[in-house]
Design a protein around this motif. Structure first.
Motif, PDB file in Angstrom:
ATOM      1  N   LEU A 161       0.855  -1.183   0.000  1.00  8.69           N
ATOM      2  CA  LEU A 161       0.000   0.000   0.000  1.00  8.69           C
ATOM      3  C   LEU A 161       0.890   1.232   0.000  1.00  8.69           C
ATOM      4  CD1 LEU A 161      -2.964   0.631   2.423  1.00  8.69           C
ATOM      5  CD2 LEU A 161      -1.130   2.274   2.287  1.00  8.69           C
ATOM      6  N   ILE A 162       0.637   2.125  -0.930  1.00  7.22           N
ATOM      7  CA  ILE A 162       1.294   3.435  -0.924  1.00  7.22           C
ATOM      8  C   ILE A 162       0.187   4.467  -0.745  1.00  7.22           C
ATOM      9  CG2 ILE A 162       2.698   5.110  -2.211  1.00  7.22           C
ATOM     10  CD1 ILE A 162       4.255   2.569  -1.350  1.00  7.22           C
ATOM     11  N   ASP A 163       0.382   5.362   0.217  1.00 13.86           N
ATOM     12  CA  ASP A 163      -0.619   6.383   0.517  1.00 13.86           C
ATOM     13  C   ASP A 163      -0.952   7.188  -0.738  1.00 13.86           C
ATOM     14  OD1 ASP A 163      -1.961   8.049   2.842  1.00 13.86           O
ATOM     15  OD2 ASP A 163      -1.005   9.495   1.487  1.00 13.86           O
ATOM     16  N   ARG A 164      -2.236   7.566  -0.844  1.00 14.99           N
ATOM     17  CA  ARG A 164      -2.719   8.269  -2.047  1.00 14.99           C
ATOM     18  C   ARG A 164      -1.930   9.530  -2.351  1.00 14.99           C
ATOM     19  NH1 ARG A 164      -6.997   9.010   1.825  1.00 14.99           N
ATOM     20  NH2 ARG A 164      -7.102  11.163   2.518  1.00 14.99           N
ATOM     21  N   HIS A 165      -1.408  10.196  -1.334  1.00 20.81           N
ATOM     22  CA  HIS A 165      -0.650  11.439  -1.540  1.00 20.81           C
ATOM     23  C   HIS A 165       0.780  11.185  -2.015  1.00 20.81           C
ATOM     24  CE1 HIS A 165      -3.986  13.593   0.159  1.00 20.81           C
ATOM     25  NE2 HIS A 165      -3.900  12.908   1.292  1.00 20.81           N
ATOM     26  N   HIS A 166       1.197   9.930  -2.002  1.00 27.57           N
ATOM     27  CA  HIS A 166       2.578   9.598  -2.358  1.00 27.57           C
ATOM     28  C   HIS A 166       2.674   8.649  -3.550  1.00 27.57           C
ATOM     29  CE1 HIS A 166       3.986  11.636   1.234  1.00 27.57           C
ATOM     30  NE2 HIS A 166       3.002  11.053   1.884  1.00 27.57           N
ATOM     31  N   GLN A 167       1.544   8.341  -4.178  1.00 28.26           N
ATOM     32  CA  GLN A 167       1.556   7.437  -5.329  1.00 28.26           C
ATOM     33  C   GLN A 167       2.134   8.138  -6.552  1.00 28.26           C
ATOM     34  OE1 GLN A 167      -2.362   5.763  -5.857  1.00 28.26           O
ATOM     35  NE2 GLN A 167      -2.310   4.763  -3.860  1.00 28.26           N
ATOM     36  N   GLY A 168       2.654   7.330  -7.464  1.00 29.14           N
ATOM     37  CA  GLY A 168       3.172   7.860  -8.725  1.00 29.14           C
ATOM     38  C   GLY A 168       4.576   8.427  -8.623  1.00 29.14           C
ATOM     39  N   ARG A 169       5.242   8.203  -7.504  1.00 27.03           N
ATOM     40  CA  ARG A 169       6.601   8.718  -7.313  1.00 27.03           C
ATOM     41  C   ARG A 169       7.656   7.619  -7.298  1.00 27.03           C
ATOM     42  NH1 ARG A 169       5.672  12.908  -2.294  1.00 27.03           N
ATOM     43  NH2 ARG A 169       3.809  13.933  -3.118  1.00 27.03           N
ATOM     44  N   GLY A 170       7.245   6.384  -7.535  1.00 22.08           N
ATOM     45  CA  GLY A 170       8.194   5.270  -7.553  1.00 22.08           C
ATOM     46  C   GLY A 170       8.423   4.619  -6.203  1.00 22.08           C
ATOM     47  N   PHE A 171       7.704   5.048  -5.173  1.00 24.52           N
ATOM     48  CA  PHE A 171       7.914   4.473  -3.843  1.00 24.52           C
ATOM     49  C   PHE A 171       7.522   2.995  -3.787  1.00 24.52           C
ATOM     50  CE2 PHE A 171       7.166   8.960  -1.950  1.00 24.52           C
ATOM     51  CZ  PHE A 171       8.505   9.279  -2.107  1.00 24.52           C
ATOM     52  N   GLY A 172       6.441   2.630  -4.475  1.00 28.21           N
ATOM     53  CA  GLY A 172       6.015   1.232  -4.479  1.00 28.21           C
ATOM     54  C   GLY A 172       7.058   0.340  -5.128  1.00 28.21           C
ATOM     55  N   ARG A 173       7.589   0.789  -6.241  1.00 29.32           N
ATOM     56  CA  ARG A 173       8.623   0.003  -6.927  1.00 29.32           C
ATOM     57  C   ARG A 173       9.882  -0.115  -6.061  1.00 29.32           C
ATOM     58  NH1 ARG A 173       9.576  -2.264 -11.679  1.00 29.32           N
ATOM     59  NH2 ARG A 173      11.744  -2.706 -12.060  1.00 29.32           N
ATOM     60  N   GLU A 174      10.291   0.986  -5.445  1.00 26.85           N
ATOM     61  CA  GLU A 174      11.485   0.939  -4.597  1.00 26.85           C
ATOM     62  C   GLU A 174      11.282   0.032  -3.389  1.00 26.85           C
ATOM     63  OE1 GLU A 174      13.577   4.575  -3.689  1.00 26.85           O
ATOM     64  OE2 GLU A 174      12.762   5.505  -5.491  1.00 26.85           O
ATOM     65  N   ALA A 175      10.095   0.097  -2.781  1.00 30.01           N
ATOM     66  CA  ALA A 175       9.813  -0.776  -1.647  1.00 30.01           C
ATOM     67  C   ALA A 175       9.841  -2.239  -2.094  1.00 30.01           C
ATOM     68  CB  ALA A 175       8.464  -0.426  -1.029  1.00 30.01           C
ATOM     69  N   LEU A 176       9.241  -2.518  -3.253  1.00 32.12           N
ATOM     70  CA  LEU A 176       9.221  -3.881  -3.763  1.00 32.12           C
ATOM     71  C   LEU A 176      10.628  -4.349  -4.141  1.00 32.12           C
ATOM     72  CD1 LEU A 176       7.410  -6.260  -4.221  1.00 32.12           C
ATOM     73  CD2 LEU A 176       6.697  -5.255  -6.409  1.00 32.12           C
ATOM     74  N   ASP A 177      11.459  -3.463  -4.689  1.00 36.44           N
ATOM     75  CA  ASP A 177      12.863  -3.811  -4.961  1.00 36.44           C
ATOM     76  C   ASP A 177      13.554  -4.266  -3.673  1.00 36.44           C
ATOM     77  OD1 ASP A 177      13.023  -3.320  -7.728  1.00 36.44           O
ATOM     78  OD2 ASP A 177      13.625  -1.225  -7.451  1.00 36.44           O
ATOM     79  N   GLN A 178      13.323  -3.536  -2.573  1.00 36.50           N
ATOM     80  CA  GLN A 178      13.959  -3.896  -1.304  1.00 36.50           C
ATOM     81  C   GLN A 178      13.423  -5.220  -0.766  1.00 36.50           C
ATOM     82  OE1 GLN A 178      14.407  -0.730   1.591  1.00 36.50           O
ATOM     83  NE2 GLN A 178      14.573   0.783  -0.040  1.00 36.50           N
ATOM     84  N   VAL A 179      12.113  -5.440  -0.899  1.00 37.31           N
ATOM     85  CA  VAL A 179      11.523  -6.710  -0.473  1.00 37.31           C
ATOM     86  C   VAL A 179      12.141  -7.859  -1.260  1.00 37.31           C
ATOM     87  CG1 VAL A 179       9.385  -8.070  -0.580  1.00 37.31           C
ATOM     88  CG2 VAL A 179       9.366  -5.770   0.421  1.00 37.31           C
ATOM     89  N   VAL A 180      12.244  -7.694  -2.577  1.00 42.32           N
ATOM     90  CA  VAL A 180      12.837  -8.734  -3.424  1.00 42.32           C
ATOM     91  C   VAL A 180      14.265  -9.034  -2.965  1.00 42.32           C
ATOM     92  CG1 VAL A 180      13.726  -9.172  -5.766  1.00 42.32           C
ATOM     93  CG2 VAL A 180      11.364  -8.406  -5.430  1.00 42.32           C
ATOM     94  N   ASP A 181      15.057  -8.014  -2.690  1.00 44.16           N
ATOM     95  CA  ASP A 181      16.428  -8.227  -2.218  1.00 44.16           C
ATOM     96  C   ASP A 181      16.442  -9.006  -0.908  1.00 44.16           C
ATOM     97  OD1 ASP A 181      17.403  -6.860  -4.432  1.00 44.16           O
ATOM     98  OD2 ASP A 181      17.807  -5.001  -3.324  1.00 44.16           O
ATOM     99  N   LEU A 182      15.530  -8.667   0.003  1.00 41.02           N
ATOM    100  CA  LEU A 182      15.471  -9.338   1.307  1.00 41.02           C
ATOM    101  C   LEU A 182      15.064 -10.804   1.178  1.00 41.02           C
ATOM    102  CD1 LEU A 182      13.787  -6.535   3.437  1.00 41.02           C
ATOM    103  CD2 LEU A 182      16.123  -7.399   3.720  1.00 41.02           C
ATOM    104  N   VAL A 183      14.023 -11.089   0.394  1.00 38.81           N
ATOM    105  CA  VAL A 183      13.586 -12.484   0.295  1.00 38.81           C
ATOM    106  C   VAL A 183      14.600 -13.310  -0.499  1.00 38.81           C
ATOM    107  CG1 VAL A 183      11.141 -11.984   0.678  1.00 38.81           C
ATOM    108  CG2 VAL A 183      11.987 -12.131  -1.648  1.00 38.81           C
TER     109      VAL A 183
END
Length: 158
Positions: A88-110
């Motif tokens: 979930l990315i807050d509506r005020h912060h969507q479209g800035r690449g935060f979801g992709r960056e968070a998912l990149d970090q999750v992928v690295d961790l798993v």
């Protein structure tokens, strides 16, 4: 390489209210549960081995991520071993690449934990997260779980 703009932060008594206040756009609410509901699901589903973090940009929470983390095989109703349960990315912060960056970090961790794939699922529909996951590299498995399309990310190639 530039440093990440987001970081994954444990949810504590100090930041819980701010993280629970994050909201998606009303049109997206049918696709993703709230942070509070996600934390309730985590507490009531320990067999899912829930692992969750707030997504921060600088000192501000901008999102939330929750996974089933290394679930042993054979647990009824649990997809795994690694399953992206919520992003979930807050509506005020969507479209800035935060979801992709968070998912990149999750992928690295798993991947560092030995995973060879990451699974997720989503409710199909206009405005849903399916295109985001497909752009990231997830592919449909052909399975449907509780009406949701199950997707797989091959971690050996991502």
């Amino acid at each position: 390489m530039t440093s990440p703009r987001v970081r994954l932060v444990e949810i504590t008594d100090e930041n819980r209210d701010a993280v629970c206040a994050l909201r998606v756009d009303p049109a997206q609410e049918r696709f993703v549960a709230s942070v509070a509901r996600s934390l309730e699901e985590a507490a009531s589903t320990p067999e899912g081995e829930p692992w969750y973090r707030a997504v921060y940009s600088a000192d501000e929470p901008v999102g939330f991520v929750m996974l089933s983390w290394n679930v042993p095989p054979g647990r009824p109703g649990i997809i795994g071993p690694y399953f992206l349960w919520r992003l979930l990315i807050d509506r005020h912060h969507q479209g800035r690449g935060f979801g992709r960056e968070a998912l990149d970090q999750v992928v690295d961790l798993v991947r560092a934990d030995g995973a060879t794939e990451l699974l997720t699922s989503h409710q199909p529909g206009e405005g849903g997260p399916g295109p985001f996951y497909r752009r990231f590299g997830f592919q449909p498995t052909g399975e449907i779980d509780n009406g949701e399309t199950v997707l797989r990310l091959d971690l050996s190639r991502h």
